[in-house]
Design a protein around this motif. Structure first.
Motif, PDB file in Angstrom:
ATOM      1  N   MET A  99       0.855  -1.165   0.000  1.00 35.10           N
ATOM      2  CA  MET A  99       0.000   0.000   0.000  1.00 35.10           C
ATOM      3  C   MET A  99       0.904   1.233   0.000  1.00 35.10           C
ATOM      4  SD  MET A  99      -2.909   1.075   2.787  1.00 35.10           S
ATOM      5  CE  MET A  99      -3.730  -0.477   2.554  1.00 35.10           C
ATOM      6  N   GLN A 100       0.677   2.132  -0.940  1.00 32.30           N
ATOM      7  CA  GLN A 100       1.496   3.326  -1.054  1.00 32.30           C
ATOM      8  C   GLN A 100       0.730   4.545  -0.550  1.00 32.30           C
ATOM      9  OE1 GLN A 100       3.312   5.522  -4.735  1.00 32.30           O
ATOM     10  NE2 GLN A 100       4.404   3.595  -4.448  1.00 32.30           N
ATOM     11  N   TYR A 101       1.433   5.390   0.183  1.00 30.59           N
ATOM     12  CA  TYR A 101       0.856   6.608   0.725  1.00 30.59           C
ATOM     13  C   TYR A 101       1.602   7.800   0.142  1.00 30.59           C
ATOM     14  CZ  TYR A 101      -0.899   3.340   4.211  1.00 30.59           C
ATOM     15  OH  TYR A 101      -1.499   2.287   4.839  1.00 30.59           O
ATOM     16  N   THR A 102       0.872   8.824  -0.236  1.00 34.14           N
ATOM     17  CA  THR A 102       1.495  10.048  -0.734  1.00 34.14           C
ATOM     18  C   THR A 102       0.865  11.224  -0.006  1.00 34.14           C
ATOM     19  OG1 THR A 102       1.754   9.029  -2.889  1.00 34.14           O
ATOM     20  CG2 THR A 102       2.029  11.405  -2.785  1.00 34.14           C
ATOM     21  N   LYS A 103       1.686  11.993   0.680  1.00 35.26           N
ATOM     22  CA  LYS A 103       1.190  13.161   1.393  1.00 35.26           C
ATOM     23  C   LYS A 103       2.356  14.115   1.599  1.00 35.26           C
ATOM     24  CE  LYS A 103      -1.952  14.380   5.064  1.00 35.26           C
ATOM     25  NZ  LYS A 103      -2.810  13.920   6.129  1.00 35.26           N
ATOM     26  N   TYR A 104       2.105  15.370   1.580  1.00 33.03           N
ATOM     27  CA  TYR A 104       3.118  16.393   1.803  1.00 33.03           C
ATOM     28  C   TYR A 104       4.280  16.261   0.825  1.00 33.03           C
ATOM     29  CZ  TYR A 104       0.545  16.639   6.193  1.00 33.03           C
ATOM     30  OH  TYR A 104      -0.447  16.730   7.138  1.00 33.03           O
ATOM     31  N   GLY A 105       3.996  15.775  -0.387  1.00 27.11           N
ATOM     32  CA  GLY A 105       5.037  15.674  -1.403  1.00 27.11           C
ATOM     33  C   GLY A 105       6.004  14.525  -1.206  1.00 27.11           C
ATOM     34  N   THR A 106       5.692  13.602  -0.332  1.00 27.65           N
ATOM     35  CA  THR A 106       6.550  12.441  -0.114  1.00 27.65           C
ATOM     36  C   THR A 106       5.773  11.159  -0.402  1.00 27.65           C
ATOM     37  OG1 THR A 106       5.969  12.241   2.217  1.00 27.65           O
ATOM     38  CG2 THR A 106       7.851  13.640   1.686  1.00 27.65           C
ATOM     39  N   LYS A 107       6.517  10.068  -0.553  1.00 27.39           N
ATOM     40  CA  LYS A 107       5.888   8.773  -0.772  1.00 27.39           C
ATOM     41  C   LYS A 107       6.324   7.823   0.318  1.00 27.39           C
ATOM     42  CE  LYS A 107       5.753   8.923  -5.799  1.00 27.39           C
ATOM     43  NZ  LYS A 107       6.231   8.258  -7.022  1.00 27.39           N
ATOM     44  N   ALA A 108       5.400   6.986   0.731  1.00 29.69           N
ATOM     45  CA  ALA A 108       5.704   5.937   1.710  1.00 29.69           C
ATOM     46  C   ALA A 108       5.051   4.650   1.230  1.00 29.69           C
ATOM     47  CB  ALA A 108       5.184   6.321   3.086  1.00 29.69           C
ATOM     48  N   LEU A 109       5.666   3.547   1.575  1.00 28.94           N
ATOM     49  CA  LEU A 109       5.159   2.250   1.167  1.00 28.94           C
ATOM     50  C   LEU A 109       5.094   1.359   2.392  1.00 28.94           C
ATOM     51  CD1 LEU A 109       4.422   0.575  -1.396  1.00 28.94           C
ATOM     52  CD2 LEU A 109       6.819  -0.114  -1.461  1.00 28.94           C
ATOM     53  N   ALA A 110       3.930   0.797   2.649  1.00 28.17           N
ATOM     54  CA  ALA A 110       3.767  -0.153   3.752  1.00 28.17           C
ATOM     55  C   ALA A 110       3.625  -1.539   3.149  1.00 28.17           C
ATOM     56  CB  ALA A 110       2.541   0.197   4.587  1.00 28.17           C
ATOM     57  N   ILE A 111       4.498  -2.444   3.593  1.00 30.99           N
ATOM     58  CA  ILE A 111       4.475  -3.807   3.064  1.00 30.99           C
ATOM     59  C   ILE A 111       4.358  -4.774   4.226  1.00 30.99           C
ATOM     60  CG2 ILE A 111       5.777  -5.566   1.804  1.00 30.99           C
ATOM     61  CD1 ILE A 111       7.210  -3.309   0.345  1.00 30.99           C
ATOM     62  N   GLN A 112       3.390  -5.660   4.148  1.00 28.83           N
ATOM     63  CA  GLN A 112       3.270  -6.718   5.139  1.00 28.83           C
ATOM     64  C   GLN A 112       4.083  -7.892   4.626  1.00 28.83           C
ATOM     65  OE1 GLN A 112      -0.729  -7.807   6.098  1.00 28.83           O
ATOM     66  NE2 GLN A 112      -0.105  -9.514   7.363  1.00 28.83           N
TER      67      GLN A 112
END
Length: 154
Positions: free
Chosen positions: A1-14
């Motif tokens: 699941m990828q998150y994008t907020k405040y101009g950054t990207k984050a990826l959460a992987i189980q």
């Protein structure tokens, strides 16, 4: 699941961190999706609750140490290999490593070993390059229990 907020990207992987192959896939997926890793967080744990130390079985030991110790160790180790400049590796431990509780011998000891790895990695990586030069930060994080009565007296 990828998150994008405040101009950054984050990826959460189980991922099943008891399996080195799954850990490698986790890092490969992250690099494919994000091209680099700025923050690696190792936060996993299973617990055998309120089991006296003399009653711990080999099965209990293997279950907890495979995930809490081996899995965290391999995740932090992989993070050290893949973190980019200015990267952060965070290992989230447990208050049980400083708050000795009956019935928590197995859980607490399984969370303590990766803390030691984090400290050693910081020193070893520093031998190859000063951490400040590459901007890498390796931090253990363990929460401590604070008495509500103590807080109310402040």
């Amino acid at each position: 699941m990828q998150y994008t907020k405040y101009g950054t990207k984050a990826l959460a992987i189980q991922a099943d961190i008891s399996n080195l192959g799954k850990i490698r896939i986790m890092f490969a997926t992250t690099l494919k999706e994000l091209k680099k890793m700025d923050i690696i967080v190792a936060n996993a744990g299973v617990e055998v609750v309120y089991l006296p130390a003399i009653d711990i079985t080999e099965e209990d030991y293997d279950k907890l140490f495979t995930i809490n110790t081996k899995g965290a160790f391999l995740t932090v180790q992989g993070g050290a290999k893949h973190a980019g400049d200015n990267g952060r590796i965070i290992y989230i431990s447990s208050s049980t490593i400083t708050n000795i509780l009956e019935g928590k011998a197995l859980y607490g000891s399984s969370k303590l070993a990766p803390m030691y790895l984090v400290e050693v990695l910081a020193k070893e990586i520093g031998q190859y390059k000063q951490l400040e030069e590459i901007g890498m930060d390796i931090q253990p994080l363990h929460l401590r229990i604070v008495s509500a009565a103590l807080l109310s007296s402040c």
